[in-house]
Enzyme design. Sequence first.
Site, mmCIF file in Angstrom:
data_model
loop_
_atom_site.group_PDB
_atom_site.id
_atom_site.type_symbol
_atom_site.label_atom_id
_atom_site.label_comp_id
_atom_site.label_asym_id
_atom_site.label_seq_id
_atom_site.Cartn_x
_atom_site.Cartn_y
_atom_site.Cartn_z
ATOM 1 N N TYR A 54 0.833 -1.207 0.000
ATOM 2 C CA TYR A 54 0.000 0.000 0.000
ATOM 3 C C TYR A 54 0.866 1.254 0.000
ATOM 4 O O TYR A 54 1.810 1.387 0.786
ATOM 5 C CB TYR A 54 -0.900 -0.009 1.243
ATOM 6 C CG TYR A 54 -1.764 1.224 1.397
ATOM 7 C CD1 TYR A 54 -2.952 1.356 0.691
ATOM 8 C CD2 TYR A 54 -1.396 2.251 2.263
ATOM 9 C CE1 TYR A 54 -3.756 2.475 0.840
ATOM 10 C CE2 TYR A 54 -2.181 3.380 2.422
ATOM 11 C CZ TYR A 54 -3.365 3.493 1.708
ATOM 12 O OH TYR A 54 -4.143 4.608 1.857
ATOM 13 N N GLY A 61 -6.187 5.504 0.000
ATOM 14 C CA GLY A 61 -7.531 5.895 0.387
ATOM 15 C C GLY A 61 -8.577 5.152 -0.417
ATOM 16 O O GLY A 61 -8.529 3.928 -0.569
ATOM 17 N N ASN A 196 0.873 10.161 7.369
ATOM 18 C CA ASN A 196 -0.035 9.106 7.797
ATOM 19 C C ASN A 196 0.270 8.720 9.241
ATOM 20 O O ASN A 196 0.913 7.713 9.511
ATOM 21 C CB ASN A 196 0.096 7.904 6.857
ATOM 22 C CG ASN A 196 -0.917 6.824 7.141
ATOM 23 O OD1 ASN A 196 -0.598 5.645 7.139
ATOM 24 N ND2 ASN A 196 -2.154 7.203 7.368
#
Length: 517
Positions: A54, A61, A196
């Site tokens: 990812y 998202g 993040n």
Amino acid sequence: MTYTLSLDRRVRLAEVESAAVSASPVTVDDAVRTRVQRSRRMLEKFVADERVIYGVNTSMGGFVNWLVPVTLARPLQENLLNAVATNVGNHLDDATVRAIMMSRVVSLARGNSAISLANLDKLIAVLNAGIVPCVPEKGSLGTSGDLGPLAAIALVCIGQWRARLNGEVLPGAEALRRAGIEPMELSFKEGLALINGTSGMVGLGCLIVERARRLLQSYLLVSALSVEALSGKLKPFDPRVHRLKPHAGQQAVAEFLWETLADSRLAVDELDTEHLLSNEMGEHAKAGSQSIEDAYSIRCTPQILGPVVDSIAGIQRVVEDELNSSNDNPLVDPDEAEVFHNGHFHGQYVSMAMDHLVIALTTLMNLSNRRIDRFLDPSNSNGLPAFLCREDPGLRLGLMGGQFMSASLTAETRATAMPMSIQSLSSTADFQDIVSFGFVAARRARDVLDNVAHVVAFELLCACQAADIRGPEGLSAATRRLYEQTREVVPYLDRDVTITDYVETLAQRLVAQPGLG
């Protein structure tokens, strides 16, 4: 003073606050640098092995199911920053932004986020150069971390957005140029690593918790002064009775009041009251000249402030745990030689901690509000004049107006005490389907702390006015110092004057240093 981050030492909230307020430089030691490099090299190996990760070779998202070749890493990461930098409203102050930046550095320095050492060094250089990105304060979900606030910072690091430097607002690229820093060039996962995580709510939380701790410490001494100024009884604070109810915070508050008031001549010996009432006893029921017990706002101080003491200690521990965590996704642990897709960015711990702080501070405010009422109401003050107005009552209004402010702030604060941590709303096509609102909770705790400090400041002003009326020479040694420090700011009020500046100054001092000195 330079703050050096290492892998074997826990960073304290007070260190973040100190560095943020003083703009002290931050650095990392060699062990941190080595681990950061190991994490990055491990991720590079996974990319070479064509693993699907990812934010590395996928989009993010709501586009999580899109595959993106690593040849497009830089535009993907820069697009991420621009796409989520959607916060609005007033810009955070310099100290708060520095606290957020330092919190992000602390997390990245754990060496599990796979950021390149070069870009970690540049983030530290931006912080140490005094560049303060313009961070709008409203709009963070607190999951996937504080994307909006942290993206505003990251954009400046790549030469975009706006920043303050020496008080001047500049384009991000110009701020970097003046500081002699080359903009970051982002490779796979690095934009994600910068934003993040929970560092926004943690940085703001560090400042709030430290100020709240100081306000609480100050309020214990204010409480002792209020006991004296209201002719409160000392025996309810005897540590012997508090051993029968084993809450640590309650026992600590009781012991503090007992020891602080030991040399007071204004606090009342309950035995004297008992002897007085015994002599008044007769054949028929009648009202005594005094009460054998004080109202709850005096007598129950340990039972009310004890939970606040315990709660703030727990809140400090939670925020400090989060500060010292790796809190982004994915994480690349070089010791395990593995990448972990995870949810460490979720801010529920901090969000709930900030909600608990609001409850604790509102509890303190409720106590202060009730004491203020007792000071101003002659039917409850054990002999003090109405509204603490000894000279020219009626012609003057005394401290009547101050209660307007304290009652208003108390009502406003109570109305905002509904927890933010339970207000989850789904977003991002239900990918982010339960969110923390931790940054909102931290912002609200900041505002509540400000309200509470002003109410406590007015209680302190009332207590000193009452002490002058009763005779300050009877104060204990500790409360006498607090009284004298307050009198450096606020004179005895024998005429009606605007007290706003006095209250503002006392409020600032209450959160700046315990006991005002």
